[in-house]
Design an enzyme around this catalytic site. Structure first.
Site, mmCIF file in Angstrom:
data_model
loop_
_atom_site.group_PDB
_atom_site.id
_atom_site.type_symbol
_atom_site.label_atom_id
_atom_site.label_comp_id
_atom_site.label_asym_id
_atom_site.label_seq_id
_atom_site.Cartn_x
_atom_site.Cartn_y
_atom_site.Cartn_z
ATOM 1 N N THR A 62 0.857 -1.190 0.000
ATOM 2 C CA THR A 62 0.000 0.000 0.000
ATOM 3 C C THR A 62 0.893 1.239 0.000
ATOM 4 O O THR A 62 1.584 1.515 0.990
ATOM 5 C CB THR A 62 -0.928 0.040 1.232
ATOM 6 N N LYS A 115 -7.170 2.049 -2.876
ATOM 7 C CA LYS A 115 -6.765 1.442 -1.599
ATOM 8 C C LYS A 115 -6.745 2.500 -0.482
ATOM 9 O O LYS A 115 -7.182 2.238 0.645
ATOM 10 C CB LYS A 115 -5.383 0.788 -1.761
ATOM 11 N N LYS A 173 -0.145 5.241 8.509
ATOM 12 C CA LYS A 173 0.505 5.553 7.221
ATOM 13 C C LYS A 173 -0.546 5.757 6.128
ATOM 14 O O LYS A 173 -0.490 6.698 5.333
ATOM 15 C CB LYS A 173 1.471 4.414 6.874
#
Ligand SMILES: NC(=O)C1=CN([C@@H]2O[C@H](COP(=O)(O)OP(=O)(O)OC[C@H]3O[C@@H](n4cnc5c(N)ncnc54)[C@H](OP(=O)(O)O)[C@@H]3O)[C@@H](O)[C@H]2O)C=CC1
Ligand SMILES: O=CC(=O)O
Length: 283
Positions: free
Chosen positions: A85, A161, A229
């Site tokens: 990701t 995502k 994150k």
């Protein structure tokens, strides 16, 4: 996440070669019959298709483009599939370098956690100009996942995502507030978990993680540091198109507090601990 995926490919009879920064994590796969190479470059040089599952943009760039990285082993006829990701800019940058070697690139982040990865039930959000690579690795994606979406240009997979994980991070922060509020007003939070499960706001995430959150247990499936994150990267994405995201911004602050409490490697449901600490501060 890379471990259960490698295991599923080996179990399905694929010819698998592994590398990981911490070599000892490769040992179980070598025992299962996988080959080992001592650098990402060597893996890429010896395989038709190389999959990468890395922590964040920095490690994805390092493994792809750094010293003894994937790039040095890439060339025409080969493919690179990055499942990490990351943000769209990182994905596009890696794409550019891989394509310059004559190889093909796919960004293919996944939704689904440790258990779906073990069960081959991940959801692939794949995007690339290289439709031919998408088609040729489809049998492998089918081993690892239960569904896949081809989203077009590189960057779209990363964006999808990040939007999904932005929603997930805010949902978990809100659920944490609800659990703590229910307890403080004398309700049984276990009953709240059951009530939520019956109604329109039910979500597998609440049913799976709720009972252990009530017991203050956070067995790691999705590390909290990665959820923070993803919120950080999603806020950057929102900023780039001037989209207002105040809920996600507030959630991000909470995950930052949780990290400061040393909860980075706990499951992201441990974000509830940051709220407990805040309540104690104001008591
Ligand atoms: N866990 C989950 O539920 C899900 C995670 N993701 C995403 O997948 C990715 C991996 O997640 P997860 O497996 O949970 O994370 P982990 O933190 O468990 O694993 C991260 C991997 O990246 C490697 N790594 C980290 N930094 C470097 C570096 N500088 N150079 C080389 N290798 C490095 C680690 O190597 P080492 O073993 O040496 O530390 C490890 O193999 C993340 O981007 C995450 O956001 C996506 C969907 C679900
Ligand atoms: O990225 C995390 C997940 O559960 O999906």
């Amino acid at each position: 996440m890379g471990s259960p995926m490698a295991q599923n490919l080996i179990k399905a009879g694929c010819d698998v070669t592994v590398w990981n920064r911490t070599k000892s994590k490769c040992d179980p796969f070598i025992s299962l019959g996988a080959k080992y190479r001592s650098s990402p470059e060597e893996v890429a040089a010896n395989c038709d298709v190389t999959f990468a599952m890395l922590a964040d943009p920095e490690s994805a760039i390092d493994v792809a483009c750094g010293k003894n990285g994937v790039l040095s082993g890439m060339g025409p006829g080969k493919g690179y599939v990055d499942i990490s990701t990351v943000d769209g800019a990182t994905s596009k940058m890696i794409n550019g370098h891989i394509k310059a070697t004559g190889a093909l690139f796919l960004e293919a982040p996944v939704s689904g956690s440790k258990k779906p990865a073990e069960d081959g039930q991940l959801i692939f959000l794949t995007a690339a100009g290289d439709r031919s690579l998408y088609d040729s690795v489809a049998p492998l994606l089918n081993i690892l996942g239960k569904s896949r979406f081809y989203l077009g240009e590189v960057g779209n997979g990363a964006a999808m995502k990040l939007v999904v994980n932005m929603i997930m991070g805010s949902m978990m922060a809100s659920f944490s507030e609800g659990l703590l509020l229910s307890k403080k007003v004398g309700l049984d939070p276990n009953v709240l978990v059951e009530v939520v499960a019956q109604g329109a706001i039910s979500a597998p995430m609440y049913s799976v993680k709720g009972p252990s959150m009530v017991k203050s247990h956070y067995p790691t499936a999705f590390p909290l540091k990665h959820q923070q994150k993803d919120l950080r990267l999603a806020l950057g994405l929102a900023e780039s198109v001037s989209q207002s995201t105040p809920i996600a911004a507030a959630a991000n602050e909470l995950y930052k507090v949780a990290k400061a409490y040393g909860l980075s490697d706990e499951d992201f449901s441990a974000v509830i601990e940051a709220l407990k600490a805040k309540s104690d501060d104001s008591a």
